[in-house]
Design a protein around this motif. Structure first.
Motif, PDB file in Angstrom:
ATOM      1  N   UNK A  73       0.828  -1.211   0.000  1.00 55.46           N
ATOM      2  CA  UNK A  73       0.000   0.000   0.000  1.00 55.46           C
ATOM      3  C   UNK A  73       0.865   1.265   0.000  1.00 55.46           C
ATOM      4  N   UNK A  74       1.942   1.250   0.799  1.00 55.91           N
ATOM      5  CA  UNK A  74       2.832   2.416   0.850  1.00 55.91           C
ATOM      6  C   UNK A  74       3.478   2.630  -0.510  1.00 55.91           C
ATOM      7  N   UNK A  75       3.837   1.516  -1.179  1.00 57.48           N
ATOM      8  CA  UNK A  75       4.465   1.648  -2.501  1.00 57.48           C
ATOM      9  C   UNK A  75       3.460   2.190  -3.511  1.00 57.48           C
ATOM     10  N   UNK A  82       3.604  -1.598  -9.114  1.00 55.70           N
ATOM     11  CA  UNK A  82       3.499  -2.788  -8.264  1.00 55.70           C
ATOM     12  C   UNK A  82       2.799  -3.896  -9.047  1.00 55.70           C
ATOM     13  N   UNK A  83       3.134  -5.123  -8.685  1.00 53.53           N
ATOM     14  CA  UNK A  83       2.431  -6.259  -9.282  1.00 53.53           C
ATOM     15  C   UNK A  83       1.556  -6.860  -8.196  1.00 53.53           C
ATOM     16  N   UNK A  87      -5.434 -12.173  -5.325  1.00 54.43           N
ATOM     17  CA  UNK A  87      -6.108 -11.902  -4.045  1.00 54.43           C
ATOM     18  C   UNK A  87      -6.049 -10.412  -3.689  1.00 54.43           C
ATOM     19  N   UNK A  88      -4.880  -9.810  -3.922  1.00 55.89           N
ATOM     20  CA  UNK A  88      -4.716  -8.378  -3.634  1.00 55.89           C
ATOM     21  C   UNK A  88      -5.596  -7.539  -4.563  1.00 55.89           C
TER      22      UNK A  88
END
Ligand code: ADP
Ligand code: MG
Length: 313
Positions: A73-75, A82-83, A87-88
């Motif tokens: 989340x921070x990234x 982000x990959x 599920x995410x």
């Protein structure tokens, strides 16, 4: 967060719940996701399952905490590429769907606004209108209003998979029940009195169910005689002032329960009741600022005087 008070609440809930004759196979208190988590599990696999739950909560925190610098989340908030795992991706799609369904009352991108009020640093202050506008425009992710509920549902899947007989988890006021009490009766879950350490009402719950409360007493500060709490109205940028002290949602889906508890708090008792009439797949209890308690017909409530919310307005 007033951790002392939260611990007292957690203990109170568990005294109510566990006072049923049989000792739990495995009880454990941990700190993860910025909250005290209590686990009570019964059955042969209780011990390894409690270890698996601790790993699950730690891993959710490492992925979704906006304050862990290396988290996904921070990234995302820093605009990095982000990959996402399926599920995410599914979790983000679900929170966006909940935002749309609640007309933005549940708003998963309020990080900068909470920070502007000092709810993350605990360096509390009232932001200016310009700071509020800038914070709302920045749209940085914060799943704080839904992650504990999501964790509850993930935990339930783990309990099922590992063959635990029954259990109850308290994630800082988000309760997950699994099965019944050892004597076969419903769990009794206290809804906290917003003005004290006692309780305002008691809910009977069984099976795999999440019981989630959002209240104005859970995190707040006072300045110049005004009390400012942590549930923010995305329309005004100020703490929601909708005529409620707390909302408790009972729903099989923990993420939905958590997001809706926050959203209904922002909406208030009337709009919140109307929302339930349109989406009656959950039960809710509203503790109103004027002292009234409103509950949907399926909420098994005792220990208080309350008005039932009608199916028709
Ligand atoms: P708690 O986390 O204390 O159990 P909530 O589930 O209601 O309570 O979540 C409140 C947290 O969610 C706040 O601390 C903030 O990080 C974030 N938040 C505040 N207002 C909203 C909102 N309207 N929608 C989504 N998240 C919010
Ligand atoms: Mg919530």
């Amino acid at each position: 967060m007033r951790r002392g008070l939260r611990l007292i609440c957690a203990v109170m809930v568990c005294l109510l719940l566990v006072g049923c004759g049989e000792e739990p196979e495995k009880s454990r208190t941990i700190f993860a996701m910025d909250t005290i988590i209590e686990l009570h599990l019964w059955g042969g696999n209780a011990e390894p399952c409690s270890d698996a739950l601790v790993s699950l909560f730690q891993s959710l925190e490492q992925t979704w905490s906006p304050t862990v610098e290396t988290s996904l989340l921070a990234r995302m908030n820093r605009g990095e590429e982000v990959t996402l795992t399926p599920e995410e991706e599914a979790l983000l799609a679900q929170v966006e769907a909940l935002e749309a369904e609640t007309g933005g009352a549940f708003h998963p991108r309020l990080l900068a606004l909470s920070q502007a009020w000092g709810f993350y640093s605990r360096d509390y202050r009232v932001p200016t209108q310009q700071e509020i506008a800038d914070a709302l425009a920045s749209r940085r992710w914060d799943l704080g209003a839904a992650l504990k509920g999501y964790a509850g549902t993930q935990a339930a899947a783990l309990l099922e998979e590992m063959g635990v007989d029954r259990g109850i988890l308290n994630l800082g006021g988000n309760v997950l029940t699994f099965g019944t009490k050892p004597d076969g009766t419903d769990w009794q879950i206290a809804i906290q009195d917003p003005d004290g350490d006692g309780y305002a009402a008691v809910l009977s719950v069984s099976g795999t169910m999440s019981v989630v409360t959002s209240g104005d007493y859970q995190r707040y500060f006072e300045m110049d005689g005004v009390r400012y709490h942590h549930i923010l109205d995305p329309e005004t940028g100020y703490p929601a002032d909708s005529g409620l002290r707390s909302v408790t949602v009972i729903c099989a889906d923990g993420l939905r329960a958590d997001a809706l508890a926050t959203a209904l708090f922002v909406m208030g008792p009337e709009a919140g009741s109307a929302f339930w009439r349109e989406h009656p797949d959950f039960e809710a209890v509203f503790l109103c600022s004027d002292g009234r308690i409103l509950a949907t017909p399926g909420a098994k409530l005792s220990g208080c005087v309350y008005e039932e919310i009608g199916y028709a307005q």
